[in-house]
Enzyme design. Structure first.
Site, short mmCIF file in Angstrom:
data_model
loop_
_atom_site.label_atom_id
_atom_site.label_comp_id
_atom_site.label_asym_id
_atom_site.label_seq_id
_atom_site.Cartn_x
_atom_site.Cartn_y
_atom_site.Cartn_z
CG HIS A 187 -2.12 -0.75 1.22
ND1 HIS A 187 -2.61 -1.44 2.30
CD2 HIS A 187 -3.00 -0.97 0.21
CE1 HIS A 187 -3.73 -2.05 1.97
NE2 HIS A 187 -3.99 -1.79 0.70
CB CYS A 283 -1.99 0.39 8.79
SG CYS A 283 -0.85 0.28 7.42
#
Ligand code: NAD
Length: 713
Positions: A187, A283
């Site tokens: 990501h 995250c």
């Protein structure tokens, strides 16, 4: 590793002080069900056994408490069977009272979507959904720049490149796509953190070269902090900034110093249990208090799209698989908008594909490769070909269209016309002819000032080659290092049959031979086939002739006795003596006339008046008087001898086989015989798909072929 700093510490501090200090809202989700119950990134695979859920909960709580002192922390209820819900940054991209919901790539995480939707609906958020099939993993891959009105979008592992165009259109904001290439950083937020004031912490090696350049061109050097791998793997870039405080798992002193110079304070929040699965502080948080920056100037995304169609034996010739492979290896993406498979063996299949790429030049490169494979541009039917004028002899305008081996039509003066003299690596010259306009292929070196040539890819139709009639071999044939005996026999049978048919119709068969033909004992069979009328021209280098003549004169090939396979005393000078004797005669034909050369391939060619061309190379001994050391002349003679050929047999020479493959238009049957599949692969790469590869010893092949032709005769 830190970027060069030119702005003073004081100046940075001033920038930071000027920033508004707002209380932020952060969404978190307790890790009650957190664990590794599936593997969707390399961290999970490696650390399955080490994860301690209790310790994870302890770390998460400590982080939440630290954060709560700086921001309003809100909670999403955790759910059993959704272990990754704790990584709430992937729920969507939030700004104002709008959320763009994620569409996860992995099935395992797709289950989170419904739960997140219910949460945002309950809070009356406006919900935006991505188009069907476009993967998007929220604030994990879409990050607002903090210095300008733009979004950075990570793609390559989870989010699809096409999400860039959607976001840009929908939000009226510039979206800059960055391609992730290290699967540990799957990501964007794992390796890239834009900070307030337009600063950036990032790990450059997580990105491809194009993306690194884009970052460097967009963010000034003094505002970039490029971290090294030790910082990257402790998820130092997975950082959340609240005001001047930057929360992260851990980082080096060097990085901390850089952040301090910019006016930020590092807040270490140990999150080792989350790092084990490939995540850090950011995250675990989703900012709910983002606002969509207003773009003042023009917005957009450098993403470029083009629609192409492919028609032909797309499945069994692997054309479709190869095309998709080319798109992705060139950093592009695709959506197959339409696919119609040919229901029967002989039917063509059809595919319409939208190709997208992170920049116009990348798209152009992909499209050029697809055109080489026979793709057509969707807009090909209306737009005429663009013509440019040659400004200098032998030099093409920069944007020239490079030809393929496939039959090509161009649209000029309102009508489609077929290009003549098709071959690859040429340009299309459009000129006047008796009948009006003509279009033919020319080599760049033959261009003359003032000529008009086709530029770009518009107004072109390239006809994908279909396979040789009835032929069902494919390049999977070459997947092993050698073809099985049965396969060689089948290939020989088919080749022999076709040769007989071609001879019956008076067609031309051209042979391309390397010296291995001599070393492997193939010459007597080759001579026999010349005598039977199966050779209309020979192309090769100095070596095939030298070794053939050595064999004829001394019974050796490079000094090895061809009957016993043993070296002959003084044999090492045989090939030089052979060259010397022919040079003394002034040439091969004269050698035959004088009785100096009395057998072998070159002898048969002279006797049967069969033309040949020997193209020189840097390896050549002698050379023989006939060897063309002027390579442009040799190429021209090759092209002449290839004209009108119906079949080309390429035997054990990579150099000359590939050279010939490039000159030959589609539709000519080619047989490539080599012990190594590399030659056939290269021919296929260059587009010569109509080649039957036979991966075997060339001496054996010639023996079998001559026998088969003898039986047919
Ligand atoms: P090349 O490397 O282009 O091709 C040789 C091919 O033969 C390879 O692809 C190899 O896999 C294949 N091969 C090897 N053993 C085989 C077997 N038993 N059966 C089937 N295939 C087999 O080399 P080349 O075409 O031989 O030579 C390149 C150039 O160098 C040519 O122009 C040639 O004339 C020149 N050359 C000159 C001399 C000389 O003047 N004495 C000698 C050698 C080569």
């Amino acid at each position: 590793m830190m970027d060069k700093k030119s702005t003073s510490r004081a100046a940075h501090r001033k920038t930071r002080q000027a920033l508004p200090e707002e209380r932020q809202r952060i969404l978190m989700c307790p890790p009650d069900y957190f664990g590794i119950s599936y593997v969707i990134n390399p961290w999970m695979e490696a650390n399955r056994e080490y994860l301690r859920p209790d310790e994870a909960t302890r770390q998460w709580n400590a982080f939440k408490d630290r954060l709560a002192a700086e921001a309003d922390v809100e909670m999403l209820t955790p759910m059993p069977n959704l272990p990754d819900l704790a990584f709430i940054s992937n729920a969507g991209l939030v700004f104002g009272d709008t959320v763009i919901l994620s569409q996860f790539r992995y099935l395992e995480r797709q289950r989170e979507e419904e739960h997140c939707l219910a949460f945002f609906e309950k809070l009356r958020y406006e919900i935006i959904r991505m188009p069907e099939g476009v993967f998007f993993e929220g604030a994990g891959d879409a990050l607002f720049d903090r210095g300008a009105a733009r979004i950075w979008l990570g793609h390559g592992f989870r989010t699809a490149l096409d999400a860039a165009a959607f976001l840009s259109d929908r939000l009226q904001i510039t979206v800059l796509p960055l391609r992730l290439v290290d699967e540990r950083f799957y990501h964007l937020d794992t390796c890239f953190a834009p900070l307030a004031g337009g600063y950036l912490i990032y790990y450059p090696k997580a990105f491809d070269a194009h993306s690194r350049r884009l970052i460097e061109e967009t963010i000034p050097a003094e505002k970039r902090c490029a971290v090294d791998e030790p910082d990257a793997v402790r998820f130092a870039c997975n950082a959340l900034d609240i005001g001047t405080k930057v929360f992260l798992n851990d980082c080096s002193g060097e990085m901390e110093k850089q952040l301090a110079e910019w006016g930020f304070e590092v807040n270490r929040v140990p999150l080792g249990e989350f790092v084990l699965v490939g995540a850090g502080a950011r995250c675990l948080c989703l900012r709910l208090s983002e606002t969509l920056p207003k773009s003042s100037g023009p917005h957009g995304s450098p993403l470029a799209c083009r629609s192409v169609t492919l028609e032909g034996q797309l499945i069994d010739s692997q054309i479709l698989a190869d095309a998709l492979d080319r798109i992705t290896t060139n950093n592009g993406n695709f959506v197959i908008d339409e696919f119609r498979p040919g229901p029967r063996r002989q039917d063509n299949s059809f595919a319409r594909i939208t190709v997208s790429a992170p920049s116009a030049p990348t798209l152009q490169k992909i499209v050029a490769e697809l055109l080489e494979q026979g793709a057509r541009l969707e807009d090909a039917d209306g737009t005429p070909a663009r013509l440019e004028t040659v400004q200098r002899d032998g030099v093409a305008p920069e944007d020239f269209y490079a030809t393929t081996i496939y039959p090509t039509d161009i649209l000029v003066a309102g009508r489609w016309m077929r290009v003549t003299g098709q071959r690859m690596d040429g340009v299309i010259v459009v000129g006047k002819s008796a009948g009006g306009v003509s279009a033919s292929v020319s080599l760049i070196r033959d261009l003359r000032k003032g000529q008009r040539i086709v530029a770009g890819e518009k107004g072109l139709r390239i006809h994908t080659a279909s396979k040789i009639d009835g032929e069902k071999e494919s390049f999977s044939f070459m997947s092993s290092s050698a073809s099985s005996e049965r396969r060689v026999e089948t290939a020989v049978d088919q080749t022999a049959q076709e040769m007989v048919e071609i001879r019956q119709r008076g067609g031309r068969i051209v042979w391309v031979c390397g010296p291995v033909v001599v070393h492997t004992g193939g010459i007597p069979y080759l001579c026999e086939m010349v005598r039977m009328g199966f050779m209309q021209a020979l192309l090769g280098g100095n070596a095939i002739a030298v070794h053939d003549i050595e064999r004829a004169m001394f019974g050796t090939s490079l000094g090895i006795d061809l009957n016993t396979g043993k070296g002959v005393v003084g044999g090492h000078r045989h090939h030089l003596s052979a060259i010397n004797r022919i040079r003394e005669c002034g040439g091969i034909a004269e050698g035959v006339r004088r009785g100096v050369l009395t057998s072998g391939l070159m002898y048969e060619l002279v006797r049967h008046d069969i033309p040949f061309c020997l193209a020189g190379s840097i390896r050549d001994d002698g050379p023989l008087p006939e060897t063309r050391m002027d390579l442009i002349q040799a190429q021209t003679e090759y092209a002449q001898l290839l004209q009108g050929s119906k079949m080309i047999l390429m035997l054990s020479t990579m150099l000359h086989s590939i050279g010939v493959g490039n000159m030959t238009p589609a539709g000519v049957k080619m047989v490539s015989v080599d012990i190594n599949s590399a030659v056939a692969t290269k021919l296929a790469d260059r587009g010569s798909m109509e080649c039957r590869p036979v991966i075997t010893d060339v001496g054996l092949f010639l023996n079998l072929l001559a026998r088969r032709l003898r039986e047919e005769d």
